[in-house]
Design a protein around this motif. Structure first.
Motif, PDB file in Angstrom:
ATOM      1  N   LEU C  60       0.828  -1.212   0.000  1.00  0.00           N
ATOM      2  CA  LEU C  60       0.000   0.000   0.000  1.00  0.00           C
ATOM      3  C   LEU C  60       0.861   1.260   0.000  1.00  0.00           C
ATOM      4  O   LEU C  60       0.486   2.285  -0.562  1.00  0.00           O
ATOM      5  N   TRP C  61       2.009   1.192   0.640  1.00  0.00           N
ATOM      6  CA  TRP C  61       2.940   2.323   0.708  1.00  0.00           C
ATOM      7  C   TRP C  61       3.309   2.803  -0.708  1.00  0.00           C
ATOM      8  O   TRP C  61       3.457   3.990  -0.956  1.00  0.00           O
ATOM      9  N   ASP C  62       3.454   1.846  -1.612  1.00  0.00           N
ATOM     10  CA  ASP C  62       3.897   2.160  -2.977  1.00  0.00           C
ATOM     11  C   ASP C  62       2.745   2.382  -3.951  1.00  0.00           C
ATOM     12  O   ASP C  62       2.967   2.656  -5.128  1.00  0.00           O
ATOM     13  N   GLU C  63       1.513   2.225  -3.451  1.00  0.00           N
ATOM     14  CA  GLU C  63       0.361   2.247  -4.361  1.00  0.00           C
ATOM     15  C   GLU C  63      -0.260   3.648  -4.422  1.00  0.00           C
ATOM     16  O   GLU C  63      -0.646   4.203  -3.398  1.00  0.00           O
ATOM     17  N   PRO C  64      -0.374   4.236  -5.615  1.00  0.00           N
ATOM     18  CA  PRO C  64      -1.017   5.556  -5.711  1.00  0.00           C
ATOM     19  C   PRO C  64      -2.462   5.479  -5.207  1.00  0.00           C
ATOM     20  O   PRO C  64      -3.140   4.480  -5.433  1.00  0.00           O
ATOM     21  N   SER C  71       1.412   8.095  -4.104  1.00  0.00           N
ATOM     22  CA  SER C  71       1.530   7.066  -3.071  1.00  0.00           C
ATOM     23  C   SER C  71       2.249   7.663  -1.868  1.00  0.00           C
ATOM     24  O   SER C  71       2.785   8.781  -1.944  1.00  0.00           O
ATOM     25  N   CYS C  72       2.289   6.940  -0.783  1.00  0.00           N
ATOM     26  CA  CYS C  72       3.085   7.368   0.381  1.00  0.00           C
ATOM     27  C   CYS C  72       4.528   7.586  -0.074  1.00  0.00           C
ATOM     28  O   CYS C  72       5.186   8.555   0.290  1.00  0.00           O
ATOM     29  N   ALA C  73       4.997   6.644  -0.927  1.00  0.00           N
ATOM     30  CA  ALA C  73       6.389   6.682  -1.372  1.00  0.00           C
ATOM     31  C   ALA C  73       6.678   7.906  -2.232  1.00  0.00           C
ATOM     32  O   ALA C  73       7.821   8.381  -2.270  1.00  0.00           O
ATOM     33  N   SER C  74       5.658   8.432  -2.926  1.00  0.00           N
ATOM     34  CA  SER C  74       5.880   9.600  -3.795  1.00  0.00           C
ATOM     35  C   SER C  74       6.503  10.743  -2.998  1.00  0.00           C
ATOM     36  O   SER C  74       7.349  11.484  -3.502  1.00  0.00           O
ATOM     37  N   CYS C  75       6.049  10.928  -1.754  1.00  0.00           N
ATOM     38  CA  CYS C  75       6.586  11.999  -0.905  1.00  0.00           C
ATOM     39  C   CYS C  75       7.671  11.495   0.031  1.00  0.00           C
ATOM     40  O   CYS C  75       8.701  12.114   0.211  1.00  0.00           O
ATOM     41  N   HIS C  76       7.413  10.337   0.678  1.00  0.00           N
ATOM     42  CA  HIS C  76       8.298   9.885   1.764  1.00  0.00           C
ATOM     43  C   HIS C  76       9.424   8.979   1.294  1.00  0.00           C
ATOM     44  O   HIS C  76      10.308   8.646   2.084  1.00  0.00           O
ATOM     45  N   ALA C  80      12.049   2.533   4.890  1.00  0.00           N
ATOM     46  CA  ALA C  80      13.132   2.050   5.755  1.00  0.00           C
ATOM     47  C   ALA C  80      13.983   3.219   6.245  1.00  0.00           C
ATOM     48  O   ALA C  80      14.561   3.167   7.329  1.00  0.00           O
ATOM     49  N   THR C  81      14.061   4.299   5.430  1.00  0.00           N
ATOM     50  CA  THR C  81      14.824   5.479   5.831  1.00  0.00           C
ATOM     51  C   THR C  81      13.904   6.525   6.469  1.00  0.00           C
ATOM     52  O   THR C  81      14.120   6.952   7.592  1.00  0.00           O
ATOM     53  N   SER C  82      12.849   6.896   5.713  1.00  0.00           N
ATOM     54  CA  SER C  82      12.038   8.033   6.157  1.00  0.00           C
ATOM     55  C   SER C  82      11.185   7.727   7.383  1.00  0.00           C
ATOM     56  O   SER C  82      10.876   8.626   8.161  1.00  0.00           O
ATOM     57  N   MET C  83      10.787   6.477   7.580  1.00  0.00           N
ATOM     58  CA  MET C  83       9.895   6.146   8.690  1.00  0.00           C
ATOM     59  C   MET C  83      10.635   5.543   9.886  1.00  0.00           C
ATOM     60  O   MET C  83      10.032   5.213  10.893  1.00  0.00           O
ATOM     61  N   ARG C 114      -3.227  14.863   1.918  1.00  0.00           N
ATOM     62  CA  ARG C 114      -2.153  14.899   0.904  1.00  0.00           C
ATOM     63  C   ARG C 114      -2.520  14.077  -0.332  1.00  0.00           C
ATOM     64  O   ARG C 114      -2.264  14.489  -1.448  1.00  0.00           O
ATOM     65  N   GLN C 115      -3.090  12.888  -0.096  1.00  0.00           N
ATOM     66  CA  GLN C 115      -3.413  12.038  -1.253  1.00  0.00           C
ATOM     67  C   GLN C 115      -4.816  12.313  -1.780  1.00  0.00           C
ATOM     68  O   GLN C 115      -5.175  11.847  -2.848  1.00  0.00           O
ATOM     69  N   HIS C 116      -5.597  13.078  -1.007  1.00  0.00           N
ATOM     70  CA  HIS C 116      -7.004  13.321  -1.351  1.00  0.00           C
ATOM     71  C   HIS C 116      -7.748  12.008  -1.582  1.00  0.00           C
ATOM     72  O   HIS C 116      -8.492  11.857  -2.556  1.00  0.00           O
ATOM     73  N   ALA C 117      -7.500  11.086  -0.683  1.00  0.00           N
ATOM     74  CA  ALA C 117      -8.160   9.777  -0.750  1.00  0.00           C
ATOM     75  C   ALA C 117      -9.196   9.684   0.364  1.00  0.00           C
ATOM     76  O   ALA C 117      -9.220  10.507   1.281  1.00  0.00           O
ATOM     77  N   THR C 118     -10.042   8.669   0.288  1.00  0.00           N
ATOM     78  CA  THR C 118     -11.055   8.491   1.329  1.00  0.00           C
ATOM     79  C   THR C 118     -10.393   8.019   2.620  1.00  0.00           C
ATOM     80  O   THR C 118      -9.370   7.343   2.599  1.00  0.00           O
ATOM     81  N   SER C 119     -11.017   8.378   3.721  1.00  0.00           N
ATOM     82  CA  SER C 119     -10.514   7.984   5.037  1.00  0.00           C
ATOM     83  C   SER C 119     -10.571   6.460   5.176  1.00  0.00           C
ATOM     84  O   SER C 119     -11.506   5.820   4.689  1.00  0.00           O
TER      85      SER C 119
END
Lengths: 158, 106, 257
Positions: C60-64, C71-76, C80-83, C114-119
């Motif tokens: 899910l981290w890598d999924e837009p 995706s989470c990865a697009s920004c972060h 393994a490093t950022s989190m 940030r992702q403008h996705a549903t909660s």
């Protein structure tokens, strides 16, 4: 059975008997609880009635478990695991769950080692049995007793 | 989304017995439980598991409701040649989930 | 069972008067109270069922997602490093809402703003997976609550709630987990209630769940009305629990009976 037999009687007395039998049936536990085979019947179903010898099989299971939802089980069988002499299948059965079967593992000579491990559910404290079917058609088994402790607080489902 | 976790050594010598572990996310619903509304939760379990090594089945298992949720199996096989191990889980409805792992044999 | 429940409850009540915080030198993770078999399930990633959710969280981290198609990865980038170390600092102060926020709440907030996705609902597979994945990046690091004065009030409220008796059994969290952590309740170890491994894979649940689900279970256990998921009360309790467990290593995903 008794219901069918009494149906052929025409008298009032026969009808009362029929009614009584019907009530008896309703009072019994659900059918699935009745149909559970005993541990011995389950093993016989797997072996086709061939006598089961004790030995060769090692059933490792903790004698006391914290939660019956995931009980670690390891079964090891003494076998050279060659093309001519190996373990074909290992079956696990329980004594007191709603169903006697747990799992049947098919190994064959390519397994290299006659050992499997898994995690199973035990509804309550009971006996567990592992039966191994060897390539010569013989059956070997080992059993163990497990005490399942109950959680002090059970969460509601909502 | 299929969620499976298999562990297979990346390398082995020919003839070596290797340990394999396989797990899949699945509730293994027994059919004996009741939901909050008092209605029985229908049975849904993984019924069959198999492992193929380069197309040949080397291990399989038949599961019943007494297998734990997220069923876990550890077994072994003899490393014969470099190739792919594939894992198949089949549920009550015949739905199949798969996973695979490569092994280099020297 | 070794002890009748009534006896155990009586012992707990007797302990209420002397409930004191556990000195740092005596703090122990719940792992230490488990059987060797349950410890072994947790210790090996190939057999720890919680890893199934960590894996899902990683996908899910890598999924837009959402209107942003980010995706989470697009920004972060690489989690393994950022989190690394992030879960050790949560709950934290959230400037946007002016209140404290827990890790699952922060992930969902990021998703919406940030992702403008549903909660993602609390206890949904997706939110548990992402929280487990982010939490897992801090495995082995000590719990390090932020030294942030803006959290003081909520942390104090959490401590007050922890020590407040509630429910028909009239027990506080502290009655068991400060005063009687060495004891057993029926067949189960009472433990010190440190939030070292959340989300945890609990054998009783047969799945993974959050710290708030665990606390709700305890509240139902003492016959109290549980707080709502995501409520200020639960975030306050999480803040106090993090302070109380400071220095203990993160184990996500932990396995518990």
């Amino acid at each position: 059975m008794s219901v069918a037999k009494h149906k052929f009687r025409v008298g009032r007395r026969g009808l009362i008997l029929v009614g009584g039998a019907g009530l008896l049936v309703l009072a019994l536990p659900p059918a699935r609880a009745l149909t559970r085979p005993s541990l011995q019947e389950a093993v016989n179903g797997f072996t086709g009635g061939t006598p089961v010898e004790t030995g060769k099989v090692k059933l490792d299971v903790p004698p006391l478990v914290e939660n019956g939802n995931a009980v670690g089980v390891t079964v090891t069988v003494e076998s050279p695991m060659t093309a001519g002499d190996h373990v074909r299948r290992i079956a696990l059965f329980n004594e007191k769950n709603p169903q006697a079967d747990v799992a049947v593992f098919t190994l064959g000579s390519r397994a290299g080692r006659a050992r499997i491990a898994t995690r199973i559910r035990l509804a309550t404290s009971q006996t567990l049995i592992a039966v191994a079917e060897l390539s010569d058609g013989s059956y070997w088994s080992s059993s163990a007793n497990v005490i399942v402790t109950l959680a002090a607080c059970i969460e509601d489902l909502s | 989304m299929s969620r499976t976790l298999v562990s297979v050594p990346k390398t082995a010598r020919a003839g070596e017995v290797i340990d394999i572990r396989a797990m899949i996310a699945h509730p293994m619903e027994t059919g004996y439980r009741m939901g909050p509304n008092g209605q029985a939760i229908p049975r849904k379990i993984i019924r069959h598991f198999a492992c193929d090594y380069d197309g040949e089945e080397v291990f399989s298992a038949e599961f019943h409701p007494a297998m734990s949720a997220n069923p876990f199996v550890a077994f072994s096989t003899v490393a014969t040649k470099t190739g792919t191990l594939t894992f198949r889980w089949t549920d009550d409805d015949g739905k199949v989930e798969t996973a695979s792992a490569e092994i280099a044999v020297s | 069972m070794r002890f009748p429940l009534a006896f155990a409850a009586a012992q707990l009540c007797a302990g209420i008067a002397v409930a004191q915080e556990i000195p740092p030198s005596e703090r122990r993770s719940g792992t230490n109270f488990m059987s060797a078999e349950t410890q072994a399930i947790q210790a090996d990633d190939g057999s720890n069922p919680g890893m199934l959710w960590v894996l899902q969280g990683g996908s899910l981290w890598d999924e837009p997602a959402g209107a942003s198609r980010r995706s989470c990865a697009s920004c972060h980038g690489e989690a393994a490093t950022s989190m690394r170390g992030v879960a050790a600092r949560y709950p934290a102060f959230d400037a946007a809402s002016g209140a404290s926020i827990d890790l699952a709440g922060k992930i969902d907030q990021c998703r919406m703003t940030r992702q403008h996705a549903t909660s993602l609902p609390r206890e949904s597979e997706e939110l548990l997976g992402l929280t487990a994945y982010v939490g897992h990046q801090s495995r082995g690091m000590p719990i390090a609550p932020p030294d942030d004065a803006r959290l003081d009030a909520a942390r104090a409220e959490g401590k007050r709630l922890f020590q407040t008796r509630m429910g028909q059994l009239d027990l506080s969290c502290s009655s068991c987990h400060d005063a009687n952590w060495r004891g057993r309740l029926g067949g189960s170890a009472v433990t010190q209630a440190h939030p070292t491994g959340y989300p945890i894979y609990r054998l009783e649940w047969q799945t993974i769940g959050s710290l708030q689900r665990r606390m709700r279970g305890c509240m139902v256990g003492v016959r109290a009305e549980p707080f709502a998921y995501g409520s200020a009360e639960f975030v306050a309790l999480e803040l106090y629990l993090a302070e109380r467990a400071a220095g203990l290593a993160i184990e996500t995903p932990a396995v518990r009976p």
